[in-house]
Motif scaffolding. Sequence first.
Motif, PDB file in Angstrom:
ATOM      1  N   VAL A 132       0.843  -1.197   0.000  1.00  0.00           N
ATOM      2  CA  VAL A 132       0.000   0.000   0.000  1.00  0.00           C
ATOM      3  C   VAL A 132       0.879   1.247   0.000  1.00  0.00           C
ATOM      4  N   GLU A 133       0.361   2.315  -0.574  1.00  0.00           N
ATOM      5  CA  GLU A 133       1.029   3.597  -0.533  1.00  0.00           C
ATOM      6  C   GLU A 133       0.416   4.446   0.577  1.00  0.00           C
ATOM      7  N   SER A 134       0.932   5.645   0.758  1.00  0.00           N
ATOM      8  CA  SER A 134       0.447   6.545   1.794  1.00  0.00           C
ATOM      9  C   SER A 134      -0.316   7.710   1.166  1.00  0.00           C
ATOM     10  N   ALA A 135      -1.012   8.471   2.012  1.00  0.00           N
ATOM     11  CA  ALA A 135      -1.752   9.646   1.554  1.00  0.00           C
ATOM     12  C   ALA A 135      -2.004  10.543   2.751  1.00  0.00           C
ATOM     13  N   PHE A 136      -2.405  11.762   2.481  1.00  0.00           N
ATOM     14  CA  PHE A 136      -2.816  12.678   3.534  1.00  0.00           C
ATOM     15  C   PHE A 136      -4.336  12.847   3.495  1.00  0.00           C
ATOM     16  N   LEU A 137      -4.936  12.843   4.653  1.00  0.00           N
ATOM     17  CA  LEU A 137      -6.338  13.202   4.803  1.00  0.00           C
ATOM     18  C   LEU A 137      -6.359  14.695   5.104  1.00  0.00           C
ATOM     19  N   VAL A 138      -6.963  15.486   4.241  1.00  0.00           N
ATOM     20  CA  VAL A 138      -6.886  16.947   4.314  1.00  0.00           C
ATOM     21  C   VAL A 138      -8.258  17.566   4.049  1.00  0.00           C
ATOM     22  N   PRO A 139      -8.431  18.863   4.335  1.00  0.00           N
ATOM     23  CA  PRO A 139      -9.671  19.543   3.949  1.00  0.00           C
ATOM     24  C   PRO A 139      -9.866  19.519   2.439  1.00  0.00           C
ATOM     25  N   GLU A 140     -11.108  19.476   2.000  1.00  0.00           N
ATOM     26  CA  GLU A 140     -11.388  19.487   0.568  1.00  0.00           C
ATOM     27  C   GLU A 140     -10.700  20.666  -0.095  1.00  0.00           C
ATOM     28  N   VAL A 190      -7.667  10.362  15.040  1.00  0.00           N
ATOM     29  CA  VAL A 190      -7.013  10.979  13.891  1.00  0.00           C
ATOM     30  C   VAL A 190      -8.059  11.616  12.973  1.00  0.00           C
ATOM     31  N   PHE A 191      -9.094  10.853  12.647  1.00  0.00           N
ATOM     32  CA  PHE A 191     -10.133  11.367  11.752  1.00  0.00           C
ATOM     33  C   PHE A 191     -10.835  12.577  12.351  1.00  0.00           C
ATOM     34  N   ARG A 192     -11.206  12.489  13.616  1.00  0.00           N
ATOM     35  CA  ARG A 192     -11.917  13.587  14.266  1.00  0.00           C
ATOM     36  C   ARG A 192     -11.054  14.841  14.355  1.00  0.00           C
ATOM     37  N   ALA A 193      -9.759  14.660  14.589  1.00  0.00           N
ATOM     38  CA  ALA A 193      -8.877  15.821  14.709  1.00  0.00           C
ATOM     39  C   ALA A 193      -8.839  16.615  13.406  1.00  0.00           C
ATOM     40  N   VAL A 194      -8.818  15.911  12.268  1.00  0.00           N
ATOM     41  CA  VAL A 194      -8.822  16.606  10.983  1.00  0.00           C
ATOM     42  C   VAL A 194     -10.193  17.200  10.698  1.00  0.00           C
ATOM     43  N   ARG A 195     -11.219  16.426  10.913  1.00  0.00           N
ATOM     44  CA  ARG A 195     -12.578  16.896  10.634  1.00  0.00           C
ATOM     45  C   ARG A 195     -12.945  18.117  11.465  1.00  0.00           C
ATOM     46  N   ASP A 196     -12.508  18.125  12.724  1.00  0.00           N
ATOM     47  CA  ASP A 196     -12.858  19.227  13.615  1.00  0.00           C
ATOM     48  C   ASP A 196     -11.897  20.406  13.523  1.00  0.00           C
ATOM     49  N   GLY A 197     -10.864  20.282  12.684  1.00  0.00           N
ATOM     50  CA  GLY A 197      -9.950  21.383  12.466  1.00  0.00           C
ATOM     51  C   GLY A 197      -8.894  21.564  13.533  1.00  0.00           C
ATOM     52  N   ARG A 198      -8.707  20.556  14.391  1.00  0.00           N
ATOM     53  CA  ARG A 198      -7.663  20.666  15.418  1.00  0.00           C
ATOM     54  C   ARG A 198      -6.285  20.420  14.833  1.00  0.00           C
ATOM     55  N   VAL A 199      -6.224  19.724  13.712  1.00  0.00           N
ATOM     56  CA  VAL A 199      -5.003  19.609  12.913  1.00  0.00           C
ATOM     57  C   VAL A 199      -5.402  19.869  11.469  1.00  0.00           C
ATOM     58  N   ALA A 210      -9.095   6.418   2.114  1.00  0.00           N
ATOM     59  CA  ALA A 210     -10.226   6.160   1.227  1.00  0.00           C
ATOM     60  C   ALA A 210     -11.393   5.551   1.989  1.00  0.00           C
ATOM     61  N   TRP A 211     -11.094   4.635   2.909  1.00  0.00           N
ATOM     62  CA  TRP A 211     -12.142   3.993   3.708  1.00  0.00           C
ATOM     63  C   TRP A 211     -12.847   5.016   4.598  1.00  0.00           C
ATOM     64  N   LEU A 212     -12.093   5.850   5.273  1.00  0.00           N
ATOM     65  CA  LEU A 212     -12.680   6.841   6.163  1.00  0.00           C
ATOM     66  C   LEU A 212     -13.598   7.796   5.404  1.00  0.00           C
ATOM     67  N   LEU A 213     -13.188   8.196   4.223  1.00  0.00           N
ATOM     68  CA  LEU A 213     -14.019   9.098   3.430  1.00  0.00           C
ATOM     69  C   LEU A 213     -15.292   8.405   2.958  1.00  0.00           C
ATOM     70  N   GLU A 214     -15.162   7.141   2.589  1.00  0.00           N
ATOM     71  CA  GLU A 214     -16.333   6.386   2.130  1.00  0.00           C
ATOM     72  C   GLU A 214     -17.355   6.211   3.251  1.00  0.00           C
ATOM     73  N   GLN A 215     -16.864   5.978   4.468  1.00  0.00           N
ATOM     74  CA  GLN A 215     -17.759   5.733   5.592  1.00  0.00           C
ATOM     75  C   GLN A 215     -18.293   7.017   6.222  1.00  0.00           C
ATOM     76  N   GLY A 218     -19.770  13.601   3.347  1.00  0.00           N
ATOM     77  CA  GLY A 218     -20.090  14.944   3.817  1.00  0.00           C
ATOM     78  C   GLY A 218     -19.168  15.450   4.904  1.00  0.00           C
ATOM     79  N   SER A 219     -18.023  14.806   5.091  1.00  0.00           N
ATOM     80  CA  SER A 219     -17.112  15.216   6.160  1.00  0.00           C
ATOM     81  C   SER A 219     -16.358  16.499   5.830  1.00  0.00           C
ATOM     82  N   GLY A 220     -16.342  16.887   4.553  1.00  0.00           N
ATOM     83  CA  GLY A 220     -15.579  18.059   4.154  1.00  0.00           C
ATOM     84  C   GLY A 220     -14.096  17.766   3.979  1.00  0.00           C
ATOM     85  N   LEU A 221     -13.737  16.493   3.969  1.00  0.00           N
ATOM     86  CA  LEU A 221     -12.338  16.099   3.840  1.00  0.00           C
ATOM     87  C   LEU A 221     -12.099  15.412   2.492  1.00  0.00           C
ATOM     88  N   ALA A 222     -10.839  15.299   2.140  1.00  0.00           N
ATOM     89  CA  ALA A 222     -10.448  14.649   0.899  1.00  0.00           C
ATOM     90  C   ALA A 222      -9.129  13.921   1.104  1.00  0.00           C
TER      91      ALA A 222
END
Length: 292
Positions: A132-140, A190-199, A210-215, A218-222
């Motif tokens: 697997v490769e890596s990626a960043f979970l970031v704001p849209e 980790v997911f909540r910290a990005v979604r809530d803007g703490r990081v 990809a899994w987190l975004l699918e589940q 409307g999270s506003g993340l990409a």
Amino acid sequence: MSTGNGPRALTRRTLLRGAAATGVVTLAGCGPDEASTSFQAAQRTGTIKVGFANEAPYGFLDETGRLTGEAPEVARAVLRDYGITKLEGVLADFRQLIPGLKAGRYAFVAAGMFINPSRCADAAFPIPDYQVESAFLVPEGNPKGITRFQDIPGKDVLIAVLTGGVELGYAVEAGVPEEQIVTLGDQDSVFRAVRDGRVYGAATLDTTAAWLLEQNPGSGLAKSEPFLLGSTPGIGAFTFPRGATDFVAAFNTGLRRLKESGEWLRIVKPFGFSERNVPPPDVTTEQLCGDA
């Protein structure tokens, strides 16, 4: 498909998190007298204890409390031929999985753990399971343009990484100041910290993002474009105690059968894996372990 990280699963996950922080927690399956922590005993009882970190899509509890994910489902298919039909999940913080394995709390780990020399010094790995490769979970829109660790220094951002994951070491190696790195103990955090803007974002695996975004629509993340942490993709595998030679050999036989028949790909596809996650045949565990 049932999920372990969608909104309905968060409450159960939160309850488990506190217990896991202090040790391991047996969650499902038969009682402790029936579940086994060795291959030979499990063949007699049909039930085996398995360590996991509740990180989807690798190994997690679904909404019914059933242990599932890429690793547990592959393990079920492998072990079925040896008369082992029940997996009893034992939850542990990711960084405590190998210590729990060494303490004999479970027979092996089904958590998609990367093979590397430091881990090979403490545990045994069968043949590679996936890459697997890596990626960043970031704001849209990724307004800060974070696509690699090298993009972080000099920018006013905080990046989350999973405690015990490989991302922390790569971030530091890339020159990311420690004060810009936030380590968190589990995937939910980790997911909540990005979604809530703490990081600003989180460094994670491509399949995880990809899994987190699918589940969580409307999270506003990409998810950023996938990238390599090193020169090659990360190689994940099951994790066994050092000295479990017979178990590793038997597991290798079953895992090779699944891969050669195409059954492995059928099992892992519901968790977001595809042909691109099949490790090259010339990559071996011995190579990845190095001199460990």
